[in-house]
Design an enzyme around this catalytic site. Sequence first.
Site, mmCIF file in Angstrom:
data_model
loop_
_atom_site.group_PDB
_atom_site.id
_atom_site.type_symbol
_atom_site.label_atom_id
_atom_site.label_comp_id
_atom_site.label_asym_id
_atom_site.label_seq_id
_atom_site.Cartn_x
_atom_site.Cartn_y
_atom_site.Cartn_z
ATOM 1 C CE LYS A 142 15.482 10.425 38.383
ATOM 2 N NZ LYS A 142 15.853 11.475 37.413
ATOM 3 C CD GLU B 70 28.262 4.048 30.867
ATOM 4 O OE1 GLU B 70 28.983 4.023 29.847
ATOM 5 O OE2 GLU B 70 27.522 5.014 31.149
ATOM 6 C CG PHE C 201 15.820 10.739 27.189
ATOM 7 C CD1 PHE C 201 16.464 10.835 25.952
ATOM 8 C CD2 PHE C 201 16.533 11.037 28.339
ATOM 9 C CE1 PHE C 201 17.791 11.226 25.871
ATOM 10 C CE2 PHE C 201 17.868 11.445 28.264
ATOM 11 C CZ PHE C 201 18.492 11.532 27.021
ATOM 12 C CD GLN C 202 19.899 8.644 28.775
ATOM 13 O OE1 GLN C 202 19.798 8.652 29.987
ATOM 14 N NE2 GLN C 202 20.978 9.067 28.137
ATOM 15 C CG MET D 43 45.032 -14.574 17.996
ATOM 16 S SD MET D 43 46.347 -15.807 18.055
ATOM 17 C CE MET D 43 46.506 -16.030 19.822
HETATM 18 C C1 LIG Z 1 36.275 -6.780 21.166
HETATM 19 C C2 LIG Z 1 36.997 -7.703 20.267
HETATM 20 N N1 LIG Z 1 37.029 -7.482 18.930
HETATM 21 C C3 LIG Z 1 37.713 -8.330 18.112
HETATM 22 C C4 LIG Z 1 38.355 -9.427 18.612
HETATM 23 C C5 LIG Z 1 39.094 -10.377 17.680
HETATM 24 N N2 LIG Z 1 40.526 -10.391 18.000
HETATM 25 C C6 LIG Z 1 41.090 -11.350 18.746
HETATM 26 S S1 LIG Z 1 42.718 -11.110 19.009
HETATM 27 C C7 LIG Z 1 42.717 -9.713 18.083
HETATM 28 C C8 LIG Z 1 43.985 -8.935 17.872
HETATM 29 C C9 LIG Z 1 44.435 -8.223 19.090
HETATM 30 O O1 LIG Z 1 45.498 -7.368 18.737
HETATM 31 P P1 LIG Z 1 46.485 -6.804 19.837
HETATM 32 O O2 LIG Z 1 45.713 -6.266 20.979
HETATM 33 O O3 LIG Z 1 47.449 -5.887 19.191
HETATM 34 O O4 LIG Z 1 47.202 -8.114 20.371
HETATM 35 P P2 LIG Z 1 48.279 -9.065 19.651
HETATM 36 O O5 LIG Z 1 47.539 -10.240 19.129
HETATM 37 O O6 LIG Z 1 48.926 -8.286 18.555
HETATM 38 O O7 LIG Z 1 49.226 -9.443 20.742
HETATM 39 C C10 LIG Z 1 41.442 -9.457 17.577
HETATM 40 C C11 LIG Z 1 41.094 -8.339 16.674
HETATM 41 C C12 LIG Z 1 38.254 -9.631 20.008
HETATM 42 N N3 LIG Z 1 38.823 -10.695 20.594
HETATM 43 N N4 LIG Z 1 37.611 -8.765 20.806
#
Ligand SMILES: Cc1ncc(C[n+]2csc(CCOP(=O)(O)OP(=O)(O)O)c2C)c(N)n1
Lengths: 158, 564
Positions: B162, B50, B112-113, B473
């Site tokens: 529903k 979803e 439920f749900q 990042m």
């Molecule tokens: C759902 C979610 N969880 C955690 C984060 C924190 N976060 C921001 S950037 C990142 C790293 C992303 O890694 P990747 O997709 O490999 O991209 P890269 O930075 O290596 O290009 C994380 C964990 C987020 N933005 N969103």
Amino acid sequence: MTENNERRVISVIVINEASVLSRITDLFSGRGYNITSLTVAPIPESKYSRLTIVTSGSVRVIEQITKQLHKLIPVLRVYEHADLVEKEMALIKFPITENLSDINTLCEAYNGKIVNVGENMIIAMVSDEPKRVENFLTAIKRYNPKEIVRSGAVALER
Amino acid sequence: MQISGAQMVIEAFIAEGVDTVFGYPGGAIMNVYDEIYKQDKFKHILNRHEQASIHAAEGYAKASGKVGVAMITSGPGFTNAVTGLADAYMDSIPLVVVSGQVPMSLIGTDAFQEIDAVGISRSCTKHNYLVTDAKDLPRILKEAFYIANSGRPGPVHVDIPKDVTAQIEEFNYDIEINLETYKPHTKGNPRQIKKAMEAIANAKRPLFYLGGGIINANAAYEVRDFVHKTGIPAVETFMARGVLSYDDDLLIGMLGMHGSYASNMAMSETDLVIALGARFDDRVTGKLSEFAKNAGVIHVDIDPASISKLVNADFPIVGDVKNVVNDMLNLIDKVNSDNYESWRDTVNNFDELHPLTFHEDSDRLKPQWVISRVGELLGDDANISTDVGQHQMWTSQFYPFNRPRQFISSGGLGTMGFGFPAALGVKAATPEKISINFTGDGSILMNCQELMTAVEQKLPVINIILNNNFLGMVRQWQTLFYNKRHAETDLSVQPDFVKLSEAFGGIGYRVHTKEEFDAALKDAIEKNVVAFIEVKVERMENVMPMVPAGGSLFNMMLLEKKEK
Ligand SMILES: Cc1ncc(C[n+]2csc(CCOP(=O)(O)OP(=O)(O)O)c2C)c(N)n1
Ligand SMILES: [Mg+2]
């Protein structure tokens, strides 16, 4: 924020529908703003209700709250003035053994009276400006009030 | 006509011109799915989660400018969708999301749900409804579409029990919307507009600060006209990429944490900020007290709550950017573009001092090269989405965007897992364009089940995985600010991305060199099926320049200079 937190009264006109109150309180809690008091009642012969919210915050915070309130879909109007007529009511329970005529005289000075007499307790009522209600509640401490209920402020812009 | 609540949903969608619905069925929404089965006016796309349905609807909405529509069931169906709602709310994306709910008689019994869906969505939607009587459904659905796409756009959630979808009532959609309490202010105050134009005329170093609201308002071409006629330099936020074309002489670049040196310096030196549809987000302003310190501020926004929220506006103008800019264009005679010539030179000098660039100094490919290369090869022919992380910032920095709605990315919430499903929505909305999703080795796993949707629906999104074997990042912050303690960000253990794609019926490539990359991209476009192109990139590359969190825009960490 370093700006001082002043007491503010905001009145909000909203469509009287389910969930509108939680929309408003969520807005405060979600931003970590505290509500000191809140009253709600329907506006006669309309589909609206009026809320009176007493809160505190800096000018900037209050401006944000006002704008955010306005953004809620069921909100018709938001008033945030200094120039308001404000009233609040309080009910106080005293032991019947206290000096009832003193209590009654004090109540009268604050637009109130004794409204109920029971076997062991009496209930007194006052209604005045919130600040004065506060003063009253300090003054009656020596009559051993057992319970105090405040209504929260209602307000109308002049 | 007398029809069921479920049929009303279908009829309302048809009346609203909906052609694509993203969703996932379940018990509480089955009556509506039964009606979907019986109709052929719009297409339903079955995502495999979803959250992906909402992101796909967001991608669809952003690429098309129409309201995105999604449908989900109660309980876990709804809670899975919450991240998507929050994402759409933060980025002002118009959506109508319909969820099923347990029957009225069971609400409040821990059925439920059952979950208090409107209680949860209240804080992450523009508005929401719990429908308690099918008689209200036509009005509510009509309001939902109107609210979603007017004023500052946003997601609207409609929760339908529903038994309400089974209830038979009169359906009439030909009704006036009458919302006394909701009347967005679209026309800017003429006196303020006049004063703002005088301020522009009197400014020595004015600067356009262009935000994503311009794209929402479909005002990019008016803004281009305005910028060109005034000759005033402009910076764009991340959300506004494509408002000006990348090669526009007056575009300095992106503003903010990973904005260009010239943009951030221009913002620090300007004497008048002309903010259009921007909201002074903390990732943009850096340290607030130092932001555009000596400047007056003109702030045009449809949302009064955005004005003077963070930075005080000297000329607040509440209104639709398109209307306001058109009104400003009528007063353009006041402004003489020659006055800003030396300011334009100053700005250009900033750019010459520290241009946005990168060094090709490693054995592995540089991620920035990959993005620039796709830009060279595809340019305007592609719509670009991204996930979240370093690759997202590099895409914003290095892809040559030249039109609004070309760049679709999760800005406000920064939702990893957004890119791929959003790209499906983009492709569904604009099939004539190539749909590229720049993603990371971390992010892609957060919605990789959408390979199945892409294969089934023949939505040939090309996912370019810039694989640095890191949550890059976060790793960058650890390297810079946590003394290289790379806690839980090393993604050395990984799936075989090629096989992963193939397992679903997609295609996959693993590339190490420029030649391999060109060949893979060409092949993926020709094959026209969903693809993973895994590019092994330099692991320790940092996104530069950078304003450390809470720092001032003029104090940037810069790319080290290298002699050729
Ligand atoms: C759902 C979610 N969880 C955690 C984060 C924190 N976060 C921001 S950037 C990142 C790293 C992303 O890694 P990747 O997709 O490999 O991209 P890269 O930075 O290596 O290009 C994380 C964990 C987020 N933005 N969103
Ligand atoms: Mg990575």
